[in-house]
Scaffold this motif. Structure first.
Motif, PDB file in Angstrom:
ATOM      1  N   UNK A   1      29.620 -12.722  24.259  1.00  0.00           N
ATOM      2  CA  UNK A   1      31.114 -12.683  23.997  1.00  0.00           C
ATOM      3  C   UNK A   1      31.688 -12.458  25.375  1.00  0.00           C
ATOM      4  N   UNK A   2      31.359 -12.303  26.443  1.00  0.00           N
ATOM      5  CA  UNK A   2      31.933 -12.066  27.778  1.00  0.00           C
ATOM      6  C   UNK A   2      33.031 -13.081  28.116  1.00  0.00           C
ATOM      7  N   UNK A   3      34.168 -12.608  28.654  1.00  0.00           N
ATOM      8  CA  UNK A   3      35.199 -13.672  29.100  1.00  0.00           C
ATOM      9  C   UNK A   3      34.636 -14.459  30.258  1.00  0.00           C
ATOM     10  N   UNK A   4      35.078 -15.593  30.291  1.00  0.00           N
ATOM     11  CA  UNK A   4      34.945 -16.684  31.540  1.00  0.00           C
ATOM     12  C   UNK A   4      36.240 -17.084  32.094  1.00  0.00           C
ATOM     13  N   UNK A   5      36.175 -17.084  33.437  1.00  0.00           N
ATOM     14  CA  UNK A   5      34.738 -17.213  34.143  1.00  0.00           C
ATOM     15  C   UNK A   5      34.682 -15.690  34.718  1.00  0.00           C
ATOM     16  N   UNK A   6      33.393 -15.286  35.100  1.00  0.00           N
ATOM     17  CA  UNK A   6      33.167 -14.178  35.518  1.00  0.00           C
ATOM     18  C   UNK A   6      32.302 -13.470  34.691  1.00  0.00           C
TER      19      UNK A   6
ATOM     20  N   UNK B   1      37.893  -7.587  23.125  1.00  0.00           N
ATOM     21  CA  UNK B   1      37.026  -7.974  21.795  1.00  0.00           C
ATOM     22  C   UNK B   1      35.688  -7.109  21.731  1.00  0.00           C
ATOM     23  N   UNK B   2      35.140  -7.052  22.832  1.00  0.00           N
ATOM     24  CA  UNK B   2      33.959  -6.355  22.892  1.00  0.00           C
ATOM     25  C   UNK B   2      34.276  -4.746  22.670  1.00  0.00           C
ATOM     26  N   UNK B   3      35.502  -4.536  23.226  1.00  0.00           N
ATOM     27  CA  UNK B   3      35.940  -3.066  23.102  1.00  0.00           C
ATOM     28  C   UNK B   3      36.114  -2.573  21.519  1.00  0.00           C
ATOM     29  N   UNK B   4      36.727  -3.623  20.957  1.00  0.00           N
ATOM     30  CA  UNK B   4      36.937  -3.468  19.526  1.00  0.00           C
ATOM     31  C   UNK B   4      35.817  -3.311  18.670  1.00  0.00           C
ATOM     32  N   UNK B   5      34.737  -4.225  19.130  1.00  0.00           N
ATOM     33  CA  UNK B   5      33.410  -4.234  18.363  1.00  0.00           C
ATOM     34  C   UNK B   5      32.617  -2.761  18.571  1.00  0.00           C
TER      35      UNK B   5
ATOM     36  N   UNK C   1      24.742 -17.572  12.020  1.00  0.00           N
ATOM     37  CA  UNK C   1      25.517 -18.682  12.813  1.00  0.00           C
ATOM     38  C   UNK C   1      26.428 -18.161  13.706  1.00  0.00           C
ATOM     39  N   UNK C   2      26.779 -16.778  13.828  1.00  0.00           N
ATOM     40  CA  UNK C   2      27.855 -16.131  14.479  1.00  0.00           C
ATOM     41  C   UNK C   2      27.295 -15.117  15.433  1.00  0.00           C
ATOM     42  N   UNK C   3      25.916 -15.274  15.583  1.00  0.00           N
ATOM     43  CA  UNK C   3      25.399 -13.913  16.268  1.00  0.00           C
ATOM     44  C   UNK C   3      25.643 -14.021  17.801  1.00  0.00           C
ATOM     45  N   UNK C   4      25.560 -15.405  18.267  1.00  0.00           N
ATOM     46  CA  UNK C   4      25.614 -15.785  19.768  1.00  0.00           C
ATOM     47  C   UNK C   4      26.795 -16.370  20.132  1.00  0.00           C
ATOM     48  N   UNK C   5      27.778 -16.159  20.823  1.00  0.00           N
ATOM     49  CA  UNK C   5      29.339 -16.770  21.190  1.00  0.00           C
ATOM     50  C   UNK C   5      30.031 -16.685  19.910  1.00  0.00           C
ATOM     51  N   UNK C   6      31.285 -17.331  20.452  1.00  0.00           N
ATOM     52  CA  UNK C   6      32.334 -17.421  19.523  1.00  0.00           C
ATOM     53  C   UNK C   6      33.342 -16.364  19.825  1.00  0.00           C
ATOM     54  N   UNK C   7      34.063 -15.969  18.854  1.00  0.00           N
ATOM     55  CA  UNK C   7      35.308 -15.429  18.714  1.00  0.00           C
ATOM     56  C   UNK C   7      34.949 -13.872  18.043  1.00  0.00           C
ATOM     57  N   UNK C   8      35.871 -13.358  17.222  1.00  0.00           N
ATOM     58  CA  UNK C   8      35.936 -12.383  16.449  1.00  0.00           C
ATOM     59  C   UNK C   8      35.383 -12.618  15.047  1.00  0.00           C
ATOM     60  N   UNK C   9      35.183 -13.919  14.663  1.00  0.00           N
ATOM     61  CA  UNK C   9      34.329 -13.985  13.493  1.00  0.00           C
ATOM     62  C   UNK C   9      32.843 -13.651  13.544  1.00  0.00           C
TER      63      UNK C   9
END
Length: 372
Positions: free
Chosen positions: A32-37, A43-47, A351-359
């Motif tokens: 879920x890391x932000x792009x680019x970079x 979102x990760x901090x909330x998780x 289906x939501x393990x890799x990539x995506x957003x908050x879902x």
């Protein structure tokens, strides 16, 4: 308050770090890391903050250098922006009362040229991980899996350079506010590619004999101690019996007992054992676990399809100090409370393990929310 009837809810001292319970959230790639970079984000901090009730959180693998990346949208800890992003995560976890280590990661041969700017992956040897797929982003941004690329063997000078990268990554982790670091030396990634005899065909000081195959592990562990400034703030993840990602050792009990003995002698804070957990996986005998306990005096963490009952038995028998619960933490942000009360666990959405957003990341309900 600790539950005196169940050791899972008793406190534990990890060096000078006081853990309120024996429940660990282990590293789990979520992409879920932000792009680019590949920058850690809010979102990760909330998780992670949602899961601060764990005695210890270990972050998802975070790559130590651009050539160490192996999966799309995974975070690094190499650039100033990445360090600042991780600082947001650690601040959120600490504000929620938690403790968090950074797992430092170099995937080695388990990568693809599309993730490395066209460069070939590197490894202990030029041995391809046949049949192993890695997670990439297609040209249109859609995710997919592709066969890992053919690697090239590292030179000795390059090996020394990667040791330096781990040392700097440990410094970056401490600057980002982590409580410590864990070296990913398991599951077929770069350090494991040196340890296991089936993945290491070198004939120099980093291959052949067991002592030589453990050399890279020793050098990186020492670099992490230097980078964090404390032995207590360094953990090592090992996977003695997994054949994940193509790494196989001819005599794993001898190899990993020797590794654990040496790690105990230098005094790292913990060893984190990843047990093979697929349906027909090789079983790790209790006698092997007891042998590791005999040679390693520090904290031992075990992960691998543990239930509350299995966890309590492991702690009661004394060969484990902490138990990591992987998949249950994905869908149960308040997992410690659910385990304590015997509440039903929410299943995760594959289906939501890799990539995506908050879902599938931050929208799983807590017990209080369900009750309301």
């Amino acid at each position: 308050m600790s539950d005196t009837r169940n050791p899972l809810f008793q406190p534990h001292s990890l060096g000078t770090l006081a853990l309120p319970n024996r429940i660990v959230m282990p590293p789990m790639t979520r992409s879920r890391a932000s792009q680019p970079g590949d920058v850690p984000n809010a979102l990760m901090a909330e998780y992670y903050a949602q899961r601060a009730g764990a005695g210890l959180i270990i972050s998802e693998g975070t790559w130590v250098s651009p050539l160490g990346k192996g999966y799309a949208w995974t975070p690094g800890i190499h650039s100033p922006a990445q360090v600042e992003g991780w600082r947001k995560v650690t601040s959120a976890v600490h504000a929620a009362g938690g403790r968090i280590f950074a797992q430092l990661w170099h995937v080695g041969r388990l990568s693809h040229v599309s993730l490395l700017g066209g460069q070939a992956p590197v490894s202990s040897s030029a041995i391809r991980a046949n049949g192993v797929n890695v997670f990439v982003a297609e040209h249109d941004g859609t995710p997919g899996f592709v066969q890992a690329s053919q690697p090239r063997a590292l030179t000795v000078e390059e090996i020394h350079g990667i040791v330096d990268e781990f040392r700097q990554a440990a410094r970056n982790a401490m600057a980002a506010g982590f409580d410590g670091v864990e070296l990913h030396a398991a599951n077929g990634y770069l350090v494991n590619q040196f340890i296991d005899s089936g993945a290491n065909g070198r004939t120099d000081a980093y291959g052949g004999s067991l002592d030589n195959r453990l050399r890279f592990l020793r050098e990186v562990a020492q670099a992490l101690i230097e980078g964090t400034g404390s032995k207590d703030r360094v953990g090592i993840r090992l996977a003695p019996l997994t054949t994940l990602n193509g790494c196989v050792d001819a005599d794993p009990e001898t190899t990993y007992t020797a590794a654990a003995k040496w790690l105990g002698e230098i005094g790292v804070g913990y060893i984190h054992i990843a047990e093979a957990d697929w349906d027909d996986a090789p079983h790790m005998p209790v006698a092997f676990k007891q042998r590791l306990r005999q040679v390693y005096p520090g904290t031992l963490i075990y992960a691998g399809k543990y239930t509350a009952d299995r966890a309590q038995a492991a702690l009661d028998e004394g060969w484990a100090d902490l138990i990591a619960f992987g998949r249950p933490f994905v869908a149960n942000p308040d997992l410690p409370e659910r385990l304590r009360t015997g509440a039903t666990l929410t299943p995760h959405d594959r289906d939501t393990l890799f990539g995506g957003g908050a879902r599938g990341l931050t929208d799983y309900p807590r017990l209080t929310a369900k009750a309301a």
